[in-house]
Write a protein that holds these residues in place. Structure first.
Motif, PDB file in Angstrom:
ATOM      1  N   GLU A 102       0.843  -1.209   0.000  1.00  0.00           N
ATOM      2  CA  GLU A 102       0.000   0.000   0.000  1.00  0.00           C
ATOM      3  C   GLU A 102       0.870   1.248   0.000  1.00  0.00           C
ATOM      4  OE1 GLU A 102       0.087  -1.977   3.001  1.00  0.00           O
ATOM      5  OE2 GLU A 102      -0.917  -3.499   1.774  1.00  0.00           O
ATOM      6  N   ALA A 105       2.410   1.668  -3.430  1.00  0.00           N
ATOM      7  CA  ALA A 105       1.427   2.186  -4.405  1.00  0.00           C
ATOM      8  C   ALA A 105       1.276   3.701  -4.249  1.00  0.00           C
ATOM      9  CB  ALA A 105       0.090   1.478  -4.216  1.00  0.00           C
ATOM     10  N   LYS A 106       1.278   4.174  -2.979  1.00  0.00           N
ATOM     11  CA  LYS A 106       1.158   5.626  -2.736  1.00  0.00           C
ATOM     12  C   LYS A 106       2.394   6.363  -3.284  1.00  0.00           C
ATOM     13  CE  LYS A 106      -1.255   5.323   1.600  1.00  0.00           C
ATOM     14  NZ  LYS A 106      -0.944   5.302   3.013  1.00  0.00           N
ATOM     15  N   ARG A 108       4.362   5.436  -5.696  1.00  0.00           N
ATOM     16  CA  ARG A 108       4.246   5.441  -7.162  1.00  0.00           C
ATOM     17  C   ARG A 108       3.299   6.535  -7.628  1.00  0.00           C
ATOM     18  NH1 ARG A 108       4.584   1.578 -11.811  1.00  0.00           N
ATOM     19  NH2 ARG A 108       5.138   3.638 -12.537  1.00  0.00           N
ATOM     20  N   ALA A 109       2.152   6.591  -6.957  1.00  0.00           N
ATOM     21  CA  ALA A 109       1.138   7.573  -7.367  1.00  0.00           C
ATOM     22  C   ALA A 109       1.658   8.994  -7.196  1.00  0.00           C
ATOM     23  CB  ALA A 109      -0.134   7.354  -6.557  1.00  0.00           C
ATOM     24  N   ALA A 110       2.535   9.199  -6.231  1.00  0.00           N
ATOM     25  CA  ALA A 110       3.098  10.537  -5.987  1.00  0.00           C
ATOM     26  C   ALA A 110       4.139  10.921  -7.044  1.00  0.00           C
ATOM     27  CB  ALA A 110       3.723  10.588  -4.594  1.00  0.00           C
ATOM     28  N   HIS A 111       4.572   9.944  -7.859  1.00  0.00           N
ATOM     29  CA  HIS A 111       5.593  10.214  -8.885  1.00  0.00           C
ATOM     30  C   HIS A 111       5.126   9.657 -10.229  1.00  0.00           C
ATOM     31  CE1 HIS A 111       7.780  10.211  -5.021  1.00  0.00           C
ATOM     32  NE2 HIS A 111       8.365  11.270  -5.560  1.00  0.00           N
ATOM     33  N   PRO A 112       4.057  10.246 -10.777  1.00  0.00           N
ATOM     34  CA  PRO A 112       3.448   9.667 -11.997  1.00  0.00           C
ATOM     35  C   PRO A 112       4.347   9.705 -13.233  1.00  0.00           C
ATOM     36  CG  PRO A 112       2.419  11.777 -11.422  1.00  0.00           C
ATOM     37  CD  PRO A 112       3.345  11.443 -10.299  1.00  0.00           C
ATOM     38  N   ASP A 113       5.383  10.567 -13.207  1.00  0.00           N
ATOM     39  CA  ASP A 113       6.271  10.637 -14.380  1.00  0.00           C
ATOM     40  C   ASP A 113       7.446   9.653 -14.287  1.00  0.00           C
ATOM     41  OD1 ASP A 113       7.189  12.011 -12.186  1.00  0.00           O
ATOM     42  OD2 ASP A 113       8.161  13.609 -13.337  1.00  0.00           O
ATOM     43  N   HIS A 129       2.693  -3.747  -8.864  1.00  0.00           N
ATOM     44  CA  HIS A 129       2.681  -2.280  -9.029  1.00  0.00           C
ATOM     45  C   HIS A 129       3.919  -1.780  -9.778  1.00  0.00           C
ATOM     46  CE1 HIS A 129      -0.755  -1.450  -6.510  1.00  0.00           C
ATOM     47  NE2 HIS A 129      -0.238  -2.079  -5.485  1.00  0.00           N
TER      48      HIS A 129
END
Ligand code: 13P
Ligand code: SF4
Length: 328
Positions: A102, A105-106, A108-113, A129
């Motif tokens: 979890e 995943a967070k 990753r989501a904070a670094h979409p590039d 993920h």
């Protein structure tokens, strides 16, 4: 110390395991960190990449995986139709523990590039993920195929990530995980040992912190360390990784002296992997007899985790059919 081969009420464990391996059409895969008795009866002993390739290519019905849980999970992800058994289901890994899915995943989501390049020492959920999985023996080859301006998250081992940043001139964003075994080496004790054996080269695993790697003559995966130790002209070699790998070195070059790098107490007992040590001959026998504990994965997670693993095998040139079917 290894458990004696004869136990479980007088059973000859080696003979019983051999019998069961034939009856079940099982292949026994073992990592170099397993005890010598397990290494010696395995069909194949290897590093994480070689073991993954074997697991993907085997035609056995059962894979008895003597390693840690994430390695057995990789076998199941790549060979879902096989029954995969692990002698002790508690054989985890401190790197896996350092990266809860979890949280990852967070991140990753904070670094979409960024793409996620993830070390194989993680759970199936973290693999799911990720974009590409790497091992210490495949990371450099895989990084060479990615554009230099590609933004990359590297998890979970900060030491391994920092090593590849240094080697390749990249600036990967590192997850702050580490291996308890490789973090236990002591620079002070290593330098004392080196003063005693000035001609002995040091071979280290890249999970070691930089203060150890800075003194190393060779940095590589377990297989690379083994190859270096055998090819080197030196008569004495200092080995900075889990010391059970020394078994293969001593077997192949009995005339040489292989010394495990010390921990802070001056010996290397603290550098034994407590998770790998959970697998024993007794537990392997029981697992083959009872066909459990088995690795079972949720199918959606397995399919998502297989994608980045397939990319690793492809980019590392280790797809099925490239000579990975043979035994040790
Ligand atoms: P290798 O891929 O080098 O075998 O590493 C596995 C591991 O867990 C090292 O601690
Ligand atoms: Fe995990 Fe470290 Fe053990 Fe390797 S040596 S399996 S990284 S805890």
């Amino acid at each position: 110390m290894n458990a004696p081969a004869k136990s479980l009420k007088g059973l000859d464990l080696k003979a019983e395991i051999d019998k069961l391996r034939k009856e079940r059409n099982a292949v026994i895969l073992a990592h170099y960190y397993q005890t010598p008795d397990i290494q010696d009866l395995a069909d194949f002993v290897g590093d994480s990449l070689d073991l993954s390739a074997k697991a993907a290519a085997t035609d056995a019905d059962v894979i008895a995986f003597c390693g840690v849980r994430f390695m057995a999970e990789v076998a199941k992800i790549l060979s879902p139709d096989k029954t995969v058994i692990l002698p002790d289901m508690n054989a985890g890994c401190s790197l896996e523990d350092s990266c809860p899915p979890e949280e990852f995943a967070k991140f990753r989501a904070a670094h979409p590039d960024h793409i996620a390049l993830t070390y194989i020492n993680c759970s199936a959920a973290v693999k799911a993920h990720s974009d590409i999985i790497v091992t210490s023996s495949s990371a450099e080859k895989i990084l060479a195929q990615l554009p230099m301006d590609q933004k990359i998250i590297f998890a979970p081992d900060k030491n391994l990530g920092a090593w590849f940043n240094r080697k390749t001139g990249r600036d990967m964003l590192l997850w702050p995980g580490a291996c308890i075994v490789h973090e236990a080496f002591s620079e002070t004790e290593l330098l004392k040992l080196k003063a005693q054996y000035p001609d002995a080269p040091i071979a280290a695993h890249p999970e070691c912190p930089a203060f150890i790697l800075d003194h190393a003559d060779e940095v590589g995966s377990t297989r690379a360390i083994l190859d270096f130790a055998l090819k080197s002209d030196a008569e004495t070699i200092i080995v900075a990784t889990e010391p059970h790998i020394i078994h293969q070195m001593q077997k192949a070059a009995p005339h040489k002296l292989f010394i495990g790098a010390p921990g802070a107490d001056g010996n290397c007992n603290c550098n034994m992997c407590p998770y790998m040590a959970m697998n024993t001959m007794e537990k392997l026998y029981v697992a083959l007899r009872d066909m459990e504990p088995r690795i079972e994965l949720d199918e959606a997670t397995r399919i998502a985790a297989k994608k980045p693993l397939d990319r690793m095998l492809e980019m590392a040139g280790r797809t099925v059919g490239k000579g990975d079917l043979g035994g040790r």
